[in-house]
Each structure stands twice: as structure tokens, then as C-alpha cells.
Design a protein around this motif. Structure first.
Motif, PDB file in Angstrom:
ATOM      1  N   PRO A 141       0.710  -1.027  -0.091  1.00  0.00           N
ATOM      2  CA  PRO A 141       0.041  -0.039   0.092  1.00  0.00           C
ATOM      3  C   PRO A 141       0.935   1.387   0.036  1.00  0.00           C
ATOM      4  CG  PRO A 141      -0.881  -1.567   1.648  1.00  0.00           C
ATOM      5  CD  PRO A 141       0.561  -2.225   1.200  1.00  0.00           C
ATOM      6  N   ALA A 142       2.177   1.229   0.626  1.00  0.00           N
ATOM      7  CA  ALA A 142       2.995   2.294   0.838  1.00  0.00           C
ATOM      8  C   ALA A 142       3.963   2.579  -0.427  1.00  0.00           C
ATOM      9  CB  ALA A 142       3.701   2.253   2.007  1.00  0.00           C
ATOM     10  N   ALA A 143       4.243   1.462  -1.371  1.00  0.00           N
ATOM     11  CA  ALA A 143       5.558   1.602  -2.111  1.00  0.00           C
ATOM     12  C   ALA A 143       5.305   1.013  -3.680  1.00  0.00           C
ATOM     13  CB  ALA A 143       6.513   0.951  -1.591  1.00  0.00           C
ATOM     14  N   GLU A 144       6.027   1.497  -4.594  1.00  0.00           N
ATOM     15  CA  GLU A 144       6.011   1.282  -5.821  1.00  0.00           C
ATOM     16  C   GLU A 144       6.918   0.364  -6.263  1.00  0.00           C
ATOM     17  OE1 GLU A 144       7.640   1.008  -9.789  1.00  0.00           O
ATOM     18  OE2 GLU A 144       8.553   2.147  -7.948  1.00  0.00           O
ATOM     19  N   PHE A 145       6.953  -0.501  -6.894  1.00  0.00           N
ATOM     20  CA  PHE A 145       7.816  -1.674  -6.996  1.00  0.00           C
ATOM     21  C   PHE A 145       9.240  -1.201  -7.245  1.00  0.00           C
ATOM     22  CE2 PHE A 145      10.195  -4.899  -9.759  1.00  0.00           C
ATOM     23  CZ  PHE A 145       9.691  -6.120  -9.022  1.00  0.00           C
ATOM     24  N   ASN A 146       9.721  -0.615  -8.150  1.00  0.00           N
ATOM     25  CA  ASN A 146      10.954  -0.221  -8.408  1.00  0.00           C
ATOM     26  C   ASN A 146      11.780   0.198  -7.035  1.00  0.00           C
ATOM     27  OD1 ASN A 146      11.036  -0.997 -10.949  1.00  0.00           O
ATOM     28  ND2 ASN A 146      10.532   1.036 -11.708  1.00  0.00           N
ATOM     29  N   ILE A 147      10.996   0.998  -6.270  1.00  0.00           N
ATOM     30  CA  ILE A 147      11.720   1.593  -5.232  1.00  0.00           C
ATOM     31  C   ILE A 147      11.603   0.570  -3.922  1.00  0.00           C
ATOM     32  CG2 ILE A 147      11.841   3.583  -3.346  1.00  0.00           C
ATOM     33  CD1 ILE A 147      12.213   4.539  -6.502  1.00  0.00           C
ATOM     34  N   TYR A 148      10.496  -0.147  -3.707  1.00  0.00           N
ATOM     35  CA  TYR A 148      10.631  -1.210  -2.992  1.00  0.00           C
ATOM     36  C   TYR A 148      11.584  -2.254  -2.974  1.00  0.00           C
ATOM     37  CZ  TYR A 148       8.379  -5.048  -0.278  1.00  0.00           C
ATOM     38  OH  TYR A 148       8.186  -6.043   0.469  1.00  0.00           O
ATOM     39  N   VAL A 149      11.857  -2.820  -4.267  1.00  0.00           N
ATOM     40  CA  VAL A 149      12.961  -3.754  -4.251  1.00  0.00           C
ATOM     41  C   VAL A 149      14.289  -3.308  -3.883  1.00  0.00           C
ATOM     42  CG1 VAL A 149      14.107  -5.096  -6.023  1.00  0.00           C
ATOM     43  CG2 VAL A 149      11.735  -4.623  -6.409  1.00  0.00           C
ATOM     44  N   ASP A 150      14.753  -2.102  -3.942  1.00  0.00           N
ATOM     45  CA  ASP A 150      16.122  -1.635  -3.345  1.00  0.00           C
ATOM     46  C   ASP A 150      15.845  -0.321  -2.850  1.00  0.00           C
ATOM     47  OD1 ASP A 150      18.709  -1.407  -2.700  1.00  0.00           O
ATOM     48  OD2 ASP A 150      19.302  -2.245  -4.684  1.00  0.00           O
ATOM     49  N   PRO A 151      15.343  -0.055  -1.712  1.00  0.00           N
ATOM     50  CA  PRO A 151      14.990   1.138  -1.207  1.00  0.00           C
ATOM     51  C   PRO A 151      16.329   1.920  -0.788  1.00  0.00           C
ATOM     52  CG  PRO A 151      14.257  -0.514   0.639  1.00  0.00           C
ATOM     53  CD  PRO A 151      14.626  -1.051  -0.946  1.00  0.00           C
ATOM     54  N   GLU A 152      17.335   1.083  -0.469  1.00  0.00           N
ATOM     55  CA  GLU A 152      18.760   1.654  -0.122  1.00  0.00           C
ATOM     56  C   GLU A 152      19.271   2.362  -1.447  1.00  0.00           C
ATOM     57  OE1 GLU A 152      17.997  -1.246   1.293  1.00  0.00           O
ATOM     58  OE2 GLU A 152      17.599  -0.566   3.354  1.00  0.00           O
ATOM     59  N   ALA A 153      19.159   1.558  -2.497  1.00  0.00           N
ATOM     60  CA  ALA A 153      19.543   2.204  -3.557  1.00  0.00           C
ATOM     61  C   ALA A 153      19.009   3.516  -4.008  1.00  0.00           C
ATOM     62  CB  ALA A 153      19.422   1.074  -4.613  1.00  0.00           C
ATOM     63  N   ALA A 154      17.678   3.534  -3.863  1.00  0.00           N
ATOM     64  CA  ALA A 154      16.751   4.577  -4.197  1.00  0.00           C
ATOM     65  C   ALA A 154      17.364   5.713  -3.250  1.00  0.00           C
ATOM     66  CB  ALA A 154      15.412   4.398  -4.196  1.00  0.00           C
ATOM     67  N   ASP A 155      17.419   5.435  -2.220  1.00  0.00           N
ATOM     68  CA  ASP A 155      17.866   6.707  -1.173  1.00  0.00           C
ATOM     69  C   ASP A 155      19.113   7.234  -1.302  1.00  0.00           C
ATOM     70  OD1 ASP A 155      17.865   7.997   1.309  1.00  0.00           O
ATOM     71  OD2 ASP A 155      18.872   6.649   2.362  1.00  0.00           O
ATOM     72  N   MET A 156      20.142   6.317  -1.807  1.00  0.00           N
ATOM     73  CA  MET A 156      21.381   6.855  -2.268  1.00  0.00           C
ATOM     74  C   MET A 156      21.447   7.696  -3.441  1.00  0.00           C
ATOM     75  SD  MET A 156      23.399   3.457  -1.707  1.00  0.00           S
ATOM     76  CE  MET A 156      24.785   3.441  -2.472  1.00  0.00           C
ATOM     77  N   VAL A 157      20.434   7.329  -4.502  1.00  0.00           N
ATOM     78  CA  VAL A 157      20.460   7.981  -5.531  1.00  0.00           C
ATOM     79  C   VAL A 157      19.604   9.369  -5.269  1.00  0.00           C
ATOM     80  CG1 VAL A 157      19.124   8.163  -7.969  1.00  0.00           C
ATOM     81  CG2 VAL A 157      20.402   6.055  -7.120  1.00  0.00           C
ATOM     82  N   LEU A 158      18.783   9.433  -4.301  1.00  0.00           N
ATOM     83  CA  LEU A 158      17.910  10.661  -4.149  1.00  0.00           C
ATOM     84  C   LEU A 158      18.876  11.643  -3.475  1.00  0.00           C
ATOM     85  CD1 LEU A 158      14.194   9.627  -3.625  1.00  0.00           C
ATOM     86  CD2 LEU A 158      15.318  10.190  -5.614  1.00  0.00           C
ATOM     87  N   SER A 159      19.848  10.953  -2.748  1.00  0.00           N
ATOM     88  CA  SER A 159      20.768  11.871  -1.974  1.00  0.00           C
ATOM     89  C   SER A 159      22.060  12.371  -2.652  1.00  0.00           C
ATOM     90  CB  SER A 159      21.057  11.075  -0.664  1.00  0.00           C
ATOM     91  OG  SER A 159      20.140  10.492  -0.118  1.00  0.00           O
ATOM     92  N   SER A 160      21.944  11.769  -3.743  1.00  0.00           N
ATOM     93  CA  SER A 160      23.524  12.034  -4.545  1.00  0.00           C
ATOM     94  C   SER A 160      23.710  13.524  -5.036  1.00  0.00           C
ATOM     95  CB  SER A 160      23.376  11.296  -5.838  1.00  0.00           C
ATOM     96  OG  SER A 160      22.434  11.730  -6.758  1.00  0.00           O
ATOM     97  N   GLY A 161      22.714  14.502  -5.112  1.00  0.00           N
ATOM     98  CA  GLY A 161      22.870  15.652  -5.612  1.00  0.00           C
ATOM     99  C   GLY A 161      22.757  15.856  -7.257  1.00  0.00           C
ATOM    100  N   VAL A 162      22.425  14.589  -7.959  1.00  0.00           N
ATOM    101  CA  VAL A 162      22.425  14.486  -9.343  1.00  0.00           C
ATOM    102  C   VAL A 162      20.980  15.090  -9.538  1.00  0.00           C
ATOM    103  CG1 VAL A 162      22.284  13.039 -11.210  1.00  0.00           C
ATOM    104  CG2 VAL A 162      23.801  12.748  -9.425  1.00  0.00           C
ATOM    105  N   PRO A 163      20.914  15.880 -10.615  1.00  0.00           N
ATOM    106  CA  PRO A 163      19.519  16.491 -11.036  1.00  0.00           C
ATOM    107  C   PRO A 163      18.675  15.012 -11.402  1.00  0.00           C
ATOM    108  CG  PRO A 163      21.228  17.678 -12.146  1.00  0.00           C
ATOM    109  CD  PRO A 163      21.796  16.437 -11.444  1.00  0.00           C
ATOM    110  N   ILE A 164      17.349  15.136 -10.715  1.00  0.00           N
ATOM    111  CA  ILE A 164      16.727  14.060 -11.003  1.00  0.00           C
ATOM    112  C   ILE A 164      15.248  14.204 -11.430  1.00  0.00           C
ATOM    113  CG2 ILE A 164      15.543  11.987  -9.732  1.00  0.00           C
ATOM    114  CD1 ILE A 164      17.974  11.804  -8.066  1.00  0.00           C
TER     115      ILE A 164
END
Ligand code: BDR
Ligand code: CA
Length: 317
Positions: free
Chosen positions: A168-191
Motif C-alpha cells: 500500500p505504501a510503495a511502488e515496485f522499483n523503489i520497494y525492491v531496493d530502497p537503499e539504492a533509491a535513497d542513495m540516488v535521491l541523496s546524490s545531488g544529481v539532478p533527478i
């Protein structure tokens, strides 16, 4: 070519029928997009099968000049969760595609990404992420200096207003590897994030699918067969007029950005709680004061999106 104005992209993917359509859309658009490579990641099914699927799609498109790499075979810290219940045993059930004659490149997909970004001049390369963000997070972890070389990451993932599709809370791609998503969103790269809030407007209704099936080329027939297979799960679940077509939105955003609307906001990913694992906490109304890190898309013009897709798929064999 000196005056090459095309956007250079790397497609990171776990194909997947909707990933396949996204790849075909990109490969059908050589005037706008210079596809440097396709990199497979574990997600919808295991890495080996996803990589094989990527090779089959490249052959279907007739663009066997595009190199295909295999990346990470599991999420950074979690056990791999797959989605055969949606995509079928092969991840690409539907059409019967021949065994590919081309093979994988002999380099790990993460190393390819790092080397290519380091060798590029300035910020030229856009990463198109259609699956879990494991490969991109690993590349950023191994070579943090690549952050300054990535033009933008355009990713399909996350959800806020629509709720999740795997929990109910998560979409598949982010759910599968939330740590990876967190690293990407914290990277400072334009997203640019394309969440379910957008893709749930891209409904492959019968007339839209029919138009693709009637193109008269092998690609149109294969796409119809793929989406006819993958839609059955969503049609039953949502009871809508068509199933959402997620990943091609990433490529459409590059081709015709004004099909979409959104705003710059802060998004963080839940990595601690099991109940809400992989939830994308989108501060759409700017109530936290946290610095915006994501261009969060929320609306799309579905008719324009499907016209673009149909017109481009018609160009393939
Ligand atoms: C995403 O999950 C996958 O199953 C699809 O390919 C898409 O990338 C949608 O939640
Ligand atoms: Ca995908």
C-alpha cells in the motif's frame, strides 16, 4: 559527429514488457537519442533473464549496434523480490521472440557506466532508470566523482497520491531496493521522477493498443502481444479501461518534455520501517522546509503520449 545535438542516454532496465516498449521507443528515435548502451539489473525477474530479454528486444528493433551489459544481480542489502505475477515467468511473456544472436558485453554494467561517465566531457549523459536503482547506486558508491558527470537521472519509480502497487505504501522499483533509491535521491544529481501518479494516467486502452497492433510491422505485433499479456494483472486489480504503461514515460519525457507537468520538490525514501519500506515521501506542498532534490512529475497528456509512441513504433521493422 561534432554538431551532434542528440541526447546521450544509458538505459538501465529490468525488462519487463513496459521496459521493452520504453527501449523500443528510444531505439525508434535515433534523431533525438543517442543510446550508448542498455544495462540490465535484477528486478522484474532475475538478472540473467532480464539481460537475455534486453538482447531480444534489441534484436527485435533491428538495432544490434546497441551494446547490452549485465549489472547487479541483487539489491544492495535486501533479498531480491521479483514480479513474475505481473510479467510472467520470463519477465517478457507474450510474444515468442527468437533466441538472440548477439551476446552481452564482457564488462560489468556498473563498471561500464563508471568508465563511460568518467570518459565523457562535462555533463552530457542522461541515465534512464526503468527498474530498481541498484546499478546506479553502486556506480555512485564505487566512483562518487561520477555524480558531477551525470546530466540527469530520469527514473520511473515511486508514488505518493496514488499509493503503492507492490505494498500500500510503495511502488515496485523503489520497494525492491530502497537503499539504492535513497542513495540516488541523496546524490545531488539532478533527478526527474516519474511516479505512479503519472503512469496511472498512461492507460493502454483497447483503441490505443489496437492502433499499435495494426501498424503492420513485427514490432507493433510484438508490443501488442507483450502488453496484452502484462495488462491482465492490472486490469483485474484496478478495473480501469486500460493498464498503465509505466516505463515508456521516461523516454517520452526526453522526446517531448511538455507532455508532462510537475514541480521541484523534496522526496525521501523510507528505509527503516518494514510496513512502509520503499515509500517515497514526497513533500509536494513544501511543508518540511527540506531542500528540493527531485523534479516530481504528476500529470501527462495521455493522448499525446500514445500518439508519440505509436508514431515511433511504426518506424521499426
Ligand atoms: C515498475 O515496476 C515494474 O514491474 C515495471 O517494469 C515498472 O518499471 C512499475 O511499478
Ligand atoms: Ca521496469
Amino acid at each position: 559527429m561534432k554538431d551532434d545535438q542528440r541526447q546521450k542516454i544509458i538505459i538501465d532496465t529490468d525488462p519487463g514488457q513496459d521496459d521493452a516498449v520504453a527501449i523500443l521507443l528510444a531505439l525508434a528515435s535515433p534523431k533525438e537519442l543517442d543510446v550508448l548502451a542498455i544495462v540490465a539489473v535484477a528486478g522484474n525477474v532475475g538478472l540473467k533473464q532480464n539481460a537475455l530479454n534486453a538482447l531480444k528486444i534489441v534484436e527485435l528493433s533491428g538495432r544490434t549496434d546497441i551494446p547490452v551489459y549485465a549489472g547487479c544481480d541483487r539489491p544492495i542489502r535486501r533479498r531480491l523480490v521479483t514480479a513474475e505475477h505481473v510479467h510472467g515467468k520470463t519477465g517478457l511473456d507474450g510474444p515468442s521472440l527468437p533466441e538472440p544472436r548477439i551476446g552481452l558485453q564482457p564488462v560489468h554494467g556498473v563498471d561500464f557506466m563508471i568508465e563511460t561517465l568518467l570518459a565523457s566531457q562535462g555533463k552530457q549523459i542522461t541515465l534512464c532508470a526503468l527498474g530498481p536503482l541498484t546499478n546506479i547506486a553502486m556506480a555512485l558508491a564505487k566512483a562518487p566523482q561520477i555524480a558531477g558527470r551525470i546530466k540527469r537521472i530520469v527514473l520511473m519509480g515511486g508514488a505518493s497520491f496514488e499509493g503503492g502497487n507492490i505494498t500500500p505504501a510503495a511502488e515496485f522499483n523503489i520497494y525492491v531496493d530502497p537503499e539504492a533509491a535513497d542513495m540516488v535521491l541523496s546524490s545531488g544529481v539532478p533527478i526527474t521522477m516519474i511516479p505512479l501518479d503519472v503512469t496511472h494516467q498512461a492507460l493502454a486502452t483497447k483503441p490505443r493498443l489496437g492502433a499499435i497492433g495494426q501498424l503492420g510491422n513485427r514490432t507493433g505485433s510484438a508490443v501488442l502481444e507483450m502488453l496484452t499479456f502484462s495488462e491482465r494483472f492490472d486490469l483485474e486489480k484496478y478495473q480501469w479501461d486500460g493498464a498503465p504503461l509505466h516505463d515508456p514515460c521516461v523516454i517520452a519525457r526526453l522526446l517531448e518534455p511538455d507532455i508532462f507537468e510537475g514541480r521541484l520538490i523534496n522526496v525521501r525514501v523510507e528505509v527503516a520501517s518494514e510496513l512502509t519500506r520503499g515509500m517515497t515521501v514526497a513533500d509536494y506542498w513544501a511543508v518540511t522546509g527540506r531542500k528540493p532534490n527531485v523534479e516530481y512529475l504528476r500529470h501527462l497528456d495521455a493522448d499525446r503520449f500514445f500518439s508519440l509512441l505509436t508514431e515511433r513504433l511504426a518506424r521499426l521493422p
